[in-house]
Design a protein around this motif. Structure first.
Motif, short mmCIF file in Angstrom:
data_model
loop_
_atom_site.label_atom_id
_atom_site.label_comp_id
_atom_site.label_asym_id
_atom_site.label_seq_id
_atom_site.Cartn_x
_atom_site.Cartn_y
_atom_site.Cartn_z
N GLY A 15 30.63 34.92 52.74
CA GLY A 15 30.13 34.75 51.38
C GLY A 15 31.20 34.89 50.32
O GLY A 15 31.10 35.73 49.42
N THR A 16 32.27 34.09 50.42
CA THR A 16 33.32 34.12 49.39
C THR A 16 32.73 33.71 48.04
O THR A 16 32.04 32.70 47.94
N LEU A 17 33.05 34.49 47.04
CA LEU A 17 32.53 34.26 45.69
C LEU A 17 33.69 33.85 44.78
O LEU A 17 34.73 34.50 44.76
N GLU A 18 33.51 32.73 44.05
CA GLU A 18 34.51 32.26 43.10
C GLU A 18 33.86 32.11 41.74
O GLU A 18 32.73 31.63 41.63
N TYR A 19 34.61 32.50 40.71
CA TYR A 19 34.09 32.38 39.35
C TYR A 19 35.25 32.38 38.36
O TYR A 19 36.38 32.78 38.70
N GLU A 20 34.95 31.85 37.17
CA GLU A 20 35.95 31.82 36.11
C GLU A 20 35.96 33.18 35.41
O GLU A 20 34.91 33.76 35.15
N ARG B 73 40.78 31.84 37.81
CA ARG B 73 39.70 31.76 38.78
C ARG B 73 39.85 32.92 39.74
O ARG B 73 40.92 33.11 40.34
N VAL B 74 38.78 33.69 39.91
CA VAL B 74 38.79 34.86 40.77
C VAL B 74 38.07 34.52 42.07
O VAL B 74 36.97 33.95 42.06
N SER B 75 38.71 34.86 43.20
CA SER B 75 38.09 34.68 44.53
C SER B 75 37.88 36.05 45.15
O SER B 75 38.83 36.84 45.25
#
Length: 618
Positions: free
Chosen positions: A209-214, A224-226
């Motif tokens: 469940g890798t989460l990416e967001y600005e 962008r954070v992973s």
């Protein structure tokens, strides 16, 4: 926390009690051997039970030792559970063996019992060994992973860290870029995640469940954070760790935005071509709103002209009256460009001026619009303004053409008929007047003739100014030239007209005004000729896809400084008695054909040479 501590105490107490219970049999055996016959020496009975005393004692001392460790509760009662499980397992197996020997076989076999105990211990030892091997294997794998991550941390310019969730997010390891940027804190980075980052939420997402967001860092950069979970399982007591990577994507984002801006501009260029084909203002407004939607993706938009909403998308009235006042001429001083304002309700409204009396307005729920979007909207406003100006010009020209057509009909039918009637009646009066009256009658006939010529001149002029509405067809140029030369010879009997034969047998794209061009040029060559015997030469030749027709004379020529000015309306020579319209009519007509007309010096005749270039129709 209280429930977990209670469970820990219960587990340790159970191990200690188990040790005490297992101490009871050897202590009772020692007491019986020492106090009851046959009496045995104390040392021998102690030596006999030493193993049975030490092993339970280890359980009691082990429980005390575990109680003094600062291990997590799950590790403590885990060890206790293993101890109890192994003891109970041994007891069950040995009890079954004793039951079989005592009640089934009727004979206890101590050596067989001891051997079974050894084998059982060997099985337990094998299980412990396998468990230990698996633990060492996992530990080695984790160490390799840490080494790989360590190399990644050191070689990456992006901030990277391993974060453990233990109540708060704790940075366990990080590269230099991360520590330089964030120190030991990671809360600010995780605060912008689309869901709360806790041990439970990470565990629920799983290792895939890798989460990416600005992430908005509060500067002018884009990040962008992973967040990638590490070994997150369903065990609620297991530590949860994640890798956090903060990538600076400003350059990539800028490239994407530039590409989007280029696409918007290309779209707007297509819109400009589309607007060039509309024939009503309403159609222009509708197409402009469609283009604005693809540029901004608004929630509502409208076109406002003179304070009234004339077209809209989800809006029946103006979105921001104050914005309109600020961009309109005479209102609050501004640079004349678009403005954005946040109105009541939090909506951002973009107001784009479209001339001095109209605006485009678009409302969006975003907190701000990018500069490229505003620029594209301003360009769209420019296209719409030019389209409105074009439609206004076309309306005025349409009205002017209608007026000219009325004047043309008036000149052609009414005034020309009146001039013809006057000339006809004057001819009939010739037999009824005396010598004095004949002189006046001649003046009347002369003026009537001049009136007819001026009416024909005005007809040609009015038709020439309607050049864009001409119905052009292929016409034989040589035929038109010869006809006008014949007419000129009859009109100017004192002049010599020379035609260089053969004339090219080609068609040019023209209409019935082509005869007026040749007529005016021939008349100009004679009437403005200062020679005693005017000589006019007409020649023509083909030049590629054009026909060149030259009318040269033996007059005084045209000064090079005046060769452009002679085509202006009303321009005429000092000794000319004309109206200064003829050459202007020629140029207007030739321009409407897609040709041109120039003046040079006639090489052999010495006067002026007018050259007309006309497109040939194959």
């Amino acid at each position: 926390m209280e429930a977990t501590s209670f469970r820990r105490r219960v587990a340790l107490l159970a191990v200690a009690l188990l040790g005490v219970l297992l101490l009871a049999p050897p202590i009772l055996d020692i007491w019986q051997d020492w106090t009851q016959p046959p009496f045995k020496p104390l040392w021998s009975t102690l030596l006999e039970n030493i193993t049975s005393l030490v092993l339970p004692g280890v359980l009691v001392l082990g429980s005390v030792w575990l109680a003094r460790r600062d291990w997590k509760d799950r590790y403590v009662y885990g060890a206790a559970e293993w101890a109890i499980a192994i003891v109970v397992g041994h007891a069950v197996v040995l009890g079954w063996i004793l039951f079989q020997q005592a009640y089934v076989q009727g004979d206890l076999k101590p050596y067989f019992i001891a051997m079974d105990g050894i084998v059982l211990s060997a099985d337990v030892a094998l299980g412990v060994g396998v468990y230990n091997a698996r633990s060492r294997r996992n530990r080695d794998r984790l160490e390799r992973e840490r080494d790989r991550l360590s190399a990644l941390y050191e070689n990456s310019t992006d901030p990277i860290a391993t974060v453990r969730f233990d109540g708060d997010a704790i940075v366990e390891a990080a590269n230099g870029a991360f520590r330089e940027r964030f120190g030991e804190g990671v809360a600010d980075v995780l605060a912008d995640a689309p869901r709360e980052m806790t041990a439970d939420t990470v565990r629920e997402s799983g290792v895939d469940g890798t989460l990416e967001y600005e992430w908005d860092a509060g500067d002018d950069r884009d990040y962008r954070v992973s967040v990638t979970p590490i070994d997150a399982d369903d065990d609620a007591d297991e530590d949860v760790r994640v890798h956090v990577r903060v990538a600076d994507i400003t350059d990539q984002t800028e490239l994407v935005r530039e590409a989007e801006a280029r696409e918007r501009l290309e779209h707007l260029h297509r819109v400009a071509s589309d607007l060039a084909s509309v024939d009503t203002a309403d159609s222009a407004y509708e197409r402009a709103l469609n283009a604005l939607r693809s540029t901004i993706a608004f929630d509502e938009a409208c076109v406002v002209v003179d304070g009234d909403t004339v077209a809209g998308r989800g809006a029946e009235t103006t979105l921001d009256r104050t914005g309109i006042e600020r961009v309109q001429t005479g209102a609050v001083p501004s640079d004349g460009g678009a403005i954005t304002r946040t109105v009541d309700g939090g909506e951002t409204v973009l107001t784009v001026p479209v001339g001095d009396d109209a605006v485009l307005q678009a409302g969006v729920t975003e907190s701000s619009l990018r500069d490229s979007q505003v620029t594209a909207a301003e360009l769209l406003g420019t296209h719409l303004r030019e389209t409105r100006q074009r439609l206004d010009r076309e309306d005025r020209l349409r009205d002017q053409r209608e007026r000219l057509e009325l004047l043309n009909r008036t000149f052609r039918h009414d005034l020309m008929n009146d001039a013809n009637v006057i000339d006809a009646r004057a001819s009939l009066l010739g037999e009824h007047v005396d010598e004095t009256g004949a002189e006046y009658l001649a003046t009347v006939q002369e003026r009537a003739g001049e009136m007819g010529e001026r009416i024909e001149t005005m007809r040609s002029l009015m038709k020439a100014v309607e050049g864009e509405d001409h119905d052009l067809t292929p016409m034989p140029a040589a035929t038109a030239m010869k006809a006008q030369v014949d007419d000129a010879r009859g009109t100017y009997r004192g002049a010599a007209f020379e035609v260089e034969a053969p004339l090219p047998d080609v068609d040019v794209l023209a209409d019935d005004l082509l005869a007026d061009v040749f007529q005016n040029l021939l008349a100009n060559a004679v009437e403005h000729n200062t020679a005693d015997a005017p000589h006019v030469r007409i020649s023509a030749e083909r030049d590629g896809e054009d026909l060149l027709v030259t009318v040269a004379d033996n007059g005084s020529g045209v000064d090079p400084d005046r060769r452009d000015a002679v085509f202006d309306l009303g321009e005429k020579g000092e000794a000319s008695g004309g109206t200064g319209i003829g050459l202007n009519i020629c140029k207007r007509i030739v321009d409407s054909y897609g040709g041109d007309i120039t003046i040079t010096e006639a090489d052999d005749l010495g006067g002026a040479a007018f050259t007309v270039r006309l497109p040939i129709v194959e």
